[in-house]
Enzyme design. Sequence first.
Site, PDB file in Angstrom:
ATOM      1  N   GLY A  48      63.964 -39.344-101.264  1.00 18.49           N
ATOM      2  CA  GLY A  48      65.146 -39.254-102.482  1.00 18.49           C
ATOM      3  C   GLY A  48      64.763 -39.635-103.892  1.00 18.49           C
ATOM      4  N   GLU A 102      63.993 -46.900-105.240  1.00 17.25           N
ATOM      5  CA  GLU A 102      64.789 -46.125-104.376  1.00 17.25           C
ATOM      6  C   GLU A 102      65.831 -45.312-105.208  1.00 17.25           C
ATOM      7  OE1 GLU A 102      65.500 -45.474-101.694  1.00 17.25           O
ATOM      8  OE2 GLU A 102      65.602 -46.729-100.314  1.00 17.25           O
ATOM      9  N   ASP A 103      66.287 -44.297-104.627  1.00 17.73           N
ATOM     10  CA  ASP A 103      67.310 -43.439-105.254  1.00 17.73           C
ATOM     11  C   ASP A 103      68.451 -44.185-105.249  1.00 17.73           C
ATOM     12  OD1 ASP A 103      67.402 -43.474-102.356  1.00 17.73           O
ATOM     13  OD2 ASP A 103      67.567 -41.169-102.204  1.00 17.73           O
ATOM     14  N   ASP A 106      72.621 -48.662-100.611  1.00 22.98           N
ATOM     15  CA  ASP A 106      73.971 -48.431-100.113  1.00 22.98           C
ATOM     16  C   ASP A 106      74.212 -49.665 -99.218  1.00 22.98           C
ATOM     17  OD1 ASP A 106      76.490 -47.012 -99.362  1.00 22.98           O
ATOM     18  OD2 ASP A 106      75.379 -46.497 -97.268  1.00 22.98           O
ATOM     19  N   LYS A 134      75.526 -49.167-104.782  1.00 19.42           N
ATOM     20  CA  LYS A 134      76.837 -49.220-104.496  1.00 19.42           C
ATOM     21  C   LYS A 134      77.164 -50.417-104.085  1.00 19.42           C
ATOM     22  CE  LYS A 134      77.236 -44.374-102.516  1.00 19.42           C
ATOM     23  NZ  LYS A 134      77.198 -43.647-101.017  1.00 19.42           N
ATOM     24  N   PHE A 155      80.468 -40.304-101.839  1.00 22.37           N
ATOM     25  CA  PHE A 155      79.055 -39.509-101.257  1.00 22.37           C
ATOM     26  C   PHE A 155      78.651 -38.777-102.212  1.00 22.37           C
ATOM     27  CE2 PHE A 155      76.516 -36.313 -99.572  1.00 22.37           C
ATOM     28  CZ  PHE A 155      75.692 -36.721 -98.777  1.00 22.37           C
ATOM     29  N   ASP A 162      70.421 -35.785-101.350  1.00 20.54           N
ATOM     30  CA  ASP A 162      70.797 -34.479-100.724  1.00 20.54           C
ATOM     31  C   ASP A 162      71.949 -34.408 -99.749  1.00 20.54           C
ATOM     32  OD1 ASP A 162      69.621 -36.059 -98.541  1.00 20.54           O
ATOM     33  OD2 ASP A 162      69.569 -34.146 -97.359  1.00 20.54           O
ATOM     34  N   ARG A 168      68.878 -31.715-103.701  1.00 21.05           N
ATOM     35  CA  ARG A 168      68.064 -32.610-104.342  1.00 21.05           C
ATOM     36  C   ARG A 168      67.384 -32.177-105.582  1.00 21.05           C
ATOM     37  NH1 ARG A 168      66.518 -36.257-100.317  1.00 21.05           N
ATOM     38  NH2 ARG A 168      66.296 -35.604 -98.179  1.00 21.05           N
TER      39      ARG A 168
END
Length: 184
Positions: A48, A102-103, A106, A134, A155, A162, A168
Amino acid sequence: MGNIVLHGHKFKIKISASEIQKAIGDVARQINADLKDKKPLFLAVLNGSFMFAADLMKKVHIDCEISFIKLASYNGTSSTGKITELIGINEQINGRTVVIIEDIVDTGNTIENITVQLKEHGAAEIKIATLLFKPEAYTKSLPIEYTAIVVPNDFLVGYGLDYNGLGRNLADIYVLDYIADEKK
Ligand code: 5GP
Ligand code: MG
């Protein structure tokens, strides 16, 4: 731009490519100031974070190294359960300042897992740089030093993220359009 459809689900634009680039510039400025004498090792978590890592690193102008890691999970024995192994660490970690790229953060499970393993490799200092965070979903107490964009608990896809393998490659970030789905 606008609306897109992935696997039959409608997504609408949430964060534009220019907003993303501006937020990455702000993170890069902080990193350039904070870590200039540390020769940090950046470890981008695949898949990601590949786009964020590329754009961030073009704006980081201090001496540093970059490499890529991946968390591979497999089933261990019945006593060990599911095992997640960090693969791709070939660099010397011992005594270094490591920045995890990191992408999205969460629940925080992924970064916690990686942090534990990097400590086992002897990292002197571990920092986290994430494109998206988040806070409503976050369950850990690990500090996240560098967050580009704070997002609600929706989401998201695009810019590395993705939906079942698709999306992506999008330059903007999109959110699942639940209302459009309900009306179908
Ligand atoms: P965590 O371990 O913090 O719960 O989650 C981290 C991983 O979950 C991310 O690296 C990403 O792969 C996935 N993830 C969490 N939120 C989203 C999201 O909104 N969209 C997508 N595509 N993946 C997400
Ligand atoms: Mg990730």
